[in-house]
Design an enzyme around this catalytic site. Structure first.
Site, PDB file in Angstrom:
ATOM      1  CG  ASP A 291      -1.562  -1.034   0.939  1.00 58.81           C
ATOM      2  OD1 ASP A 291      -2.138  -2.034   0.032  1.00 58.81           O
ATOM      3  OD2 ASP A 291      -2.618  -1.356   1.876  1.00 58.81           O
TER       4      ASP A 291
ATOM      5  CB  SER B 233     -37.933  -6.144 -13.212  1.00 61.04           C
ATOM      6  OG  SER B 233     -37.733  -6.790 -11.677  1.00 61.04           O
ATOM      7  CG  LEU B 234     -33.585 -10.534 -13.774  1.00 61.06           C
ATOM      8  CD1 LEU B 234     -33.080 -11.127 -12.689  1.00 61.06           C
ATOM      9  CD2 LEU B 234     -34.124 -11.238 -15.110  1.00 61.06           C
TER      10      LEU B 234
ATOM     11  CD  GLU C  42     -25.456 -13.289 -15.762  1.00 61.58           C
ATOM     12  OE1 GLU C  42     -25.638 -12.236 -14.866  1.00 61.58           O
ATOM     13  OE2 GLU C  42     -25.353 -13.495 -16.487  1.00 61.58           O
TER      14      GLU C  42
ATOM     15  CE  LYS D 160     -32.974 -11.044  -8.810  1.00 59.27           C
ATOM     16  NZ  LYS D 160     -33.033 -10.315  -7.906  1.00 59.27           N
TER      17      LYS D 160
ATOM     18  CG  ASP E 198     -30.696  -8.384  -1.491  1.00 58.36           C
ATOM     19  OD1 ASP E 198     -30.932  -7.427  -2.210  1.00 58.36           O
ATOM     20  OD2 ASP E 198     -30.343  -8.987  -0.455  1.00 58.36           O
TER      21      ASP E 198
ATOM     22  CD  GLU F 233     -27.735  -5.480  -8.153  1.00 62.62           C
ATOM     23  OE1 GLU F 233     -28.418  -5.159  -9.386  1.00 62.62           O
ATOM     24  OE2 GLU F 233     -29.094  -5.257  -7.468  1.00 62.62           O
TER      25      GLU F 233
ATOM     26  CE1 TYR G 145     -27.520  -7.372 -14.059  1.00 57.87           C
ATOM     27  CE2 TYR G 145     -26.657  -6.892 -11.741  1.00 57.87           C
ATOM     28  CZ  TYR G 145     -27.907  -6.509 -13.018  1.00 57.87           C
ATOM     29  OH  TYR G 145     -28.481  -5.618 -12.188  1.00 57.87           O
TER      30      TYR G 145
ATOM     31  CB  CYS H 102     -25.594 -47.585  16.103  1.00 57.51           C
ATOM     32  SG  CYS H 102     -24.732 -45.858  16.992  1.00 57.51           S
TER      33      CYS H 102
ATOM     34  CB  CYS I  67     -23.490 -44.823  13.680  1.00 62.86           C
ATOM     35  SG  CYS I  67     -24.933 -44.600  13.739  1.00 62.86           S
TER      36      CYS I  67
HETATM   37  S1  IVH Z   1     -30.577  -9.148 -15.401  1.00 60.27           S
HETATM   38  C1  IVH Z   1     -33.504  -7.716 -17.925  1.00 60.27           C
HETATM   39  N1  IVH Z   1     -28.781 -10.507 -13.758  1.00 60.27           N
HETATM   40  O1  IVH Z   1     -32.362  -8.180  -9.606  1.00 60.27           O
HETATM   41  C2  IVH Z   1     -31.833  -8.058 -17.174  1.00 60.27           C
HETATM   42  N2  IVH Z   1     -30.023  -8.905 -12.581  1.00 60.27           N
HETATM   43  O2  IVH Z   1     -35.494  -8.175  -9.728  1.00 60.27           O
HETATM   44  C3  IVH Z   1     -32.437  -8.108 -15.636  1.00 60.27           C
HETATM   45  N3  IVH Z   1     -29.710  -8.515  -9.958  1.00 60.27           N
HETATM   46  O3  IVH Z   1     -32.827  -4.662 -11.009  1.00 60.27           O
HETATM   47  C4  IVH Z   1     -31.235  -8.146 -14.472  1.00 60.27           C
HETATM   48  N4  IVH Z   1     -27.909  -9.885  -9.942  1.00 60.27           N
HETATM   49  O4  IVH Z   1     -30.640  -5.676  -9.792  1.00 60.27           O
HETATM   50  C5  IVH Z   1     -29.476  -9.420 -13.168  1.00 60.27           C
HETATM   51  N5  IVH Z   1     -26.775 -11.031 -12.363  1.00 60.27           N
HETATM   52  C6  IVH Z   1     -27.565 -10.686 -12.668  1.00 60.27           C
HETATM   53  C7  IVH Z   1     -28.538  -9.948 -11.329  1.00 60.27           C
HETATM   54  C8  IVH Z   1     -29.223  -8.557 -11.358  1.00 60.27           C
HETATM   55  C9  IVH Z   1     -28.937  -9.077  -9.474  1.00 60.27           C
HETATM   56  C10 IVH Z   1     -30.979  -7.519  -9.676  1.00 60.27           C
HETATM   57  C11 IVH Z   1     -31.180  -6.380 -11.213  1.00 60.27           C
HETATM   58  C12 IVH Z   1     -32.470  -6.291 -11.429  1.00 60.27           C
HETATM   59  C13 IVH Z   1     -32.966  -7.571 -10.120  1.00 60.27           C
HETATM   60  C14 IVH Z   1     -34.362  -8.182 -11.100  1.00 60.27           C
END
Ligand code: IVH
Length: 701
Positions: A47, A96-97, A128, A130, A132, A198, A250, A436, A456
Site C-alpha cells: 500500500d 426486471s426479472l 449468475e 443474483k 442483492d 450491481e 452482468y 446404533c 454407525c
Molecule cells: S439481469 C433484464 N443479472 O435483480 C435483465 N439482474 O429482480 C435484468 N440483479 O433489477 C437484470 N444480479 O438489480 C440480472 N446477475 C444479475 C443480477 C441482477 C442482481 C438484480 C437487478 C435487477 C433485479 C431483478
C-alpha cells in the site's frame, strides 16, 4: 507537433510534455494496481508504494491543473457536493426479472421459452448469482466513464456519476492496463458502451461500518443492501468515497462502434478483458438439464460468499434472440430469477423423528399431515436442530407453517400457538443414537448433536448414498435401499468398498439376480472415469457441494494437489471462505480418509482432471513472463498460444519464472530477470524452444 493533453491544437513546451507523460504513466500504473487490488484481489505492491504513486500524481495535478481530467484516479476521492440528482433517461428500459421459486417453475419457464425459439436453435444458458444490491447503469464514451445512473423506475434513473466515480472497482478508462508499465489489453473499445451491474457491500464491511457508527452513537443501516443504496445516494460524493462499495457487472446494455454480441457469455468475457469485475461464479451450460442440476445444488449447498445474494439468474446465452423474444410486463422472456425463500402452507406436526446424516449429525425431522406447498405434496420437513425447536417453541401436535424454497428440503418455519388445544407435547433430542444406540454428544459451541460411533451404519449408508447420487459419482442402482443392504451385510465398510464389490457377493444377497448385479457392477465401473469434481463432491467433505467441488477441481486439478493445499491457499480462491477451507484441510488430514483415497486410487478411480496427452502440452510446467513488444503476436495472442500448449503466463518476474520472453523495447522486467538469474529468450528463441519440445512452429491464427 507534440500532442496536447486536451487534444486541442496548441503546442506544449517540451518540459510540459514530459510532465504530461509522467502524469499519464502514473495514471496507468495506478489504474493497473487499483485493478490488481480491487478486482483481482491480488495486489502486487505494498500500500505504501501505491500511496506514493498516488501522492505524486496528486501533486502534479495540483501544480499543473491544465492536465486534470475527470477520469484521473485522483477523482475517486469525490468531487464537490451537489444540490440534487439530475434525472437521466435510460437508453433502453431497464427491465426486471420474473421469479421461479422451485424446480417445476424453472422448468416451465424453459418450456415456454422453447416454444418461442426459432426452429433448429440449440439454446445455451448462463447462470449468475443474483446480487442483492443496487442496480447501476454505466455509460462509457470512447472508453471513458461519462455517466452512471440508478435504475429508478426502469425508464428513468438518477444521475449519480460523481458518486460512482469513487467506486474503486469501477473502471474510469477502458481498457484497464494489464501491466505495471501501462500496457493495455489488445481489445477493441466501443465508441459507446452501456453496461448494467450491481453495486453492493460485503457483509463484513457492512458490519464493521455499523459497529463504528454504534460506537460513535450514529445511525446504522439495516442490511448491506440499504447501506450500499444509502451510500450511493449521498449528495456529497466525498461521503460515498469513504464507503466500501463494490461492483459486479452482468450485462451489456448497448454497444456502438462494434459488432453486437451474439452470446451473453462472450459479452461477459469481453467485459472482463476490459477490466470490469464479472462474478466468478458465472457459469455457461449447453443443456437446460445441467442448469437445473446446478441451480438445485447451488441452493442446497450454497457457497460461502462474502456478500448477500438472493438467488440465481438464468439467462439465455443466445443474445441475438433476446429482442425477438421480448418481454412480459417488465420481465424479459429470456431470463428468470431462481429464488430461494419460497411458498408456505399450514399443516399439523404429527411427530418428530431423528435422522442420522453422513457426518453423524442427528437432524430432527417433522412428520407432517401431507399438504400441498408450491404444487408438491409435503409430508416431511426439516426442523434443523434442537435449538431451533426450542427457540420457536415447536411442539408435537402443533399447527405449523411449512415452507419450500427452491428445491431445498421443506422446513417448518414456526408454530401457530393460537391453535393449540393443550394436548401438544414438548420434544427433546434423545440421548442415544436411534440407529446404533451409541451415545449422543453435543460439542461445545455447536448446535448439532452427533452420534459418537464413527462406524454407525447410518452414517456410512448416507455417505454411500451421497457418493453414488446423481450430483456426485452418479452410480445408477445404488440408492439408499441398496446402500442399507450392502452396509447391513458387511459388504461395504467404507466408501472405497463400493469398487471392491464382487458378483458372487451380490448374488448372495436377497433380491439380487445376475442381471441386476451385473448392471450395478457395470454402473460402478463406469463411474471410475467421472470428472474430478464429481469425486470431490462424492467424498462428502462438510460444506463442499457441487459448486465448491467444481471450483476446487478447476483450481487443483488433482486429488493429490487438493490434499496438500493449505488453508491459506484455499482461502485465496473466490467462493471459498474459512469454513470450507478448514473443513477441506481437516478432511484430508484424517488417516481413515487417506486410506479411502488410496483404496479408490488402487481400484482405478480417476483422481485427476483429464489432461491432454503430454505431446500436446509441450510447455507444461513452464511459467513465462513477456516484456517489450513482440514482432509476430500481441501479448494477448502470445498468452493464448502459451496457455494452449500447457504453459503459464504471469505478469511479473519472480524466482518461479522459467523464462522471460524479450521483445522490442523491454521494460524493467529484463533487469529484474537478470538480478534473479531468470533465463531470457528472444522471440525467435522462444519459437525454437516450442519446436524443440514438439510444439507447432507458429501459433494457429
Ligand atoms: S439481469 C433484464 N443479472 O435483480 C435483465 N439482474 O429482480 C435484468 N440483479 O433489477 C437484470 N444480479 O438489480 C440480472 N446477475 C444479475 C443480477 C441482477 C442482481 C438484480 C437487478 C435487477 C433485479 C431483478
Amino acid at each position: 507537433m507534440v500532442e496536447s493533453a486536451r487534444g486541442s491544437s496548441e503546442t506544449v513546451a517540451p518540459d510540459l510534455e514530459a510532465v504530461r507523460r509522467r502524469i499519464e504513466a502514473l495514471r496507468r500504473a495506478i489504474e493497473y494496481h487499483n485493478y490488481r487490488y480491487y478486482v483481482l484481489d491480488a495486489p502486487e505492491i505494498p500500500d505504501s508504494v501505491y500511496d506514493a504513486l498516488f501522492r505524486e500524481l496528486l501533486a502534479l495535478e495540483e501544480k499543473y491543473p491544465q492536465f486534470r481530467t475527470p477520469d484521473s484516479p485522483t477523482q475517486r476521492v469525490g468531487g464537490a457536493p451537489r444540490e440534487e440528482f439530475p434525472k437521466v433517461r435510460h437508453p433502453v428500459p431497464m427491465l426486471s426479472l420474473a421469479n421461479a421459486f422451485n424446480e417445476a417453475e424453472l422448468r416451465s419457464w424453459y418450456q415456454r421459452l422453447q416454444k418461442l425459439l426459432p426452429p433448429g436453435v440449440q439454446p445455451a444458458f448462463v447462470v449468475e448469482p443474483k446480487i442483492d444490491g443496487l442496480t447501476v447503469v454505466l455509460h462509457y464514451r470512447d472508453g471513458r466513464f461519462v455517466l452512471g445512473a440508478t435504475r429508478g423506475d426502469g425508464l428513468e434513473g438518477e444521475d449519480i456519476t460523481p458518486n460512482l466515480r469513487t467506486v474503486k472497482q469501477l473502471p474510469l478508462r477502458l481498457p484497464v492496463p494489464r501491466q505495471e508499465d501501462g500496457t493495455l489489453p489488445q481489445v477493441p473499445v466501443p465508441t459507446y458502451l452501456v453496461v448494467r451491474g450491481e453495486a453492493y457491500v460485503r457483509r463484513a464491511d457492512f458490519e464493521a461500518f455499523n459497529e463504528e457508527q454504534r460506537r460513535r452513537g450514529e445511525r446504522t443501516f439495516a442490511n448491506p443492501r440499504n447501506f450500499a443504496a444509502g451510500s450511493l445516494r449521498q449528495l456529497d460524493p466525498g461521503v460515498t468515497a469513504r464507503r466500501p462499495i463494490r461492483l459486479w457487472v452482468y450485462q451489456v446494455v448497448l454497444v456502438e462502434g462494434m459488432a453486437p454480441f451474439t452470446s451473453h457469455w462472450e459479452a461477459l468475457q469481453y467485459l472482463k478483458t476490459l477490466g470490469f469485475p464479472v462474478n466468478p461464479l458465472t457459469r455457461r451450460f449447453e443443456s437446460f438439464e445441467a442448469v437445473v442440476q446446478y441451480c438445485l445444488d447451488f441452493v442446497q449447498n450454497p457457497p460461502d460468499l462474502e456478500y448477500d445474494i438472493d438467488g440465481l439468474v438464468i439467462k439465455l446465452d443466445n443474445m441475438d434472440l433476446w429482442e425477438t423474444l421480448g418481454y412480459v410486463g417488465k420481465d424479459p422472456r429470456w431470463a428468470i430469477a431462481f429464488k430461494v425463500g419460497g411458498e408456505e402452507a399450514v399443516t399439523r406436526l404429527l411427530d418428530i423423528t431423528v435422522q442420522v446424516g453422513r457426518t453423524g449429525v442427528l437432524t430432527p425431522v417433522a412428520q407432517l399431515e401431507p399438504v400441498q406447498v408450491g404444487g408438491v405434496v409435503v409430508s416431511r420437513a426439516t426442523l434443523h436442530n434442537e435449538d431451533y425447536i426450542i427457540e420457536k417453541d415447536i411442539r408435537i401436535g402443533d399447527h405449523v407453517i411449512v415452507q419450500r424454497a427452491g428445491e431445498v428440503i421443506p422446513q417448518v418455519v414456526r408454530p401457530l400457538p393460537e391453535l393449540r388445544t393443550g394436548d401438544e407435547r414438548i420434544w427433546r433430542m434423545p440421548s442415544r443414537c436411534p440407529v446404533c444406540g451409541a451415545e449422543v454428544i453435543r460439542p461445545e459451541g455447536e448446535v448439532a448433536y452427533y452420534c459418537v460411533n464413527s462406524s454407525c451404519p447410518a452414517q456410512l449408508i448416507r455417505s454411500v448414498q451421497w457418493f453414488a447420487s446423481k450430483g456426485a459419482m452418479n452410480i445408477e442402482g445404488l440408492g439408499i435401499r441398496v446402500a442399507e443392504q450392502l452396509v447391513a451385510e458387511g459388504l461395504i465398510r467404507d466408501l472405497a468398498d463400493i469398487y471392491y464389490l464382487r458378483l458372487e457377493d451380490l448374488l448372495r444377497l436377497e433380491g439380487w439376480k445376475e442381471k441386476r448385479a451385473r448392471n450395478l457392477l457395470q454402473a460402478i465401473e463406469e463411474s471410475k472415469e467421472r470428472p474430478l469434481w464429481r469425486l470431490i463432491t462424492g467424498l462428502g467433505i462438510k460444506f463442499v457441494g457441487q459448486v465448491t467441488a467444481q471450483t476446487l477441481a478447476a483450481t487443483f486439478r488433482s486429488i493429490e494437489r487438493l490434499a496438500q493445499a493449505s488453508e491459506e491457499a484455499l482461502l485465496a480462491i473466490e467462493g471459498i471462505g474459512p469454513k470450507i477451507a478448514q473443513s477441506v484441510v481437516t478432511w484430508f488430514r484424517q488417516p481413515q480418509n487417506q486410506k479411502v483415497l488410496t483404496k479408490l486410487r488402487q481400484a482405478g478411480v480417476r483422481m485427476a482432471e483429464e489432461t491432454p496427452a503430454p505431446e500436446a502440452q509441450p510447455l507444461a510446467g513452464l511459467t513465462f513472463v513477456i516484456t517489450g513488444t513482440l514482432a509476430t503476436m500481441s501479448r494477448e495472442e502470445a498468452k493464448t498460444f502459451i496457455e494452449s500448449l500447457g504453459g503459464r503466463v504471469t505478469n511479473s518476474v519472480s524466482r518461479k519464472t522459467s523464462y522471460l520472453i524479450v521483445g522490442e523495447n523491454p521494460g524493467s522486467k529484463l533487469q529484474k530477470a537478470r538480478q534473479l538469474g531468470v533465463p531470457t529468450l528472444s522471440e525467435e528463441a522462444f519459437f525454437r524452444l516450442v519446436r524443440e519440445r514438439g510444439g507447432p512452429s507458429v501459433p494457429n491464427p
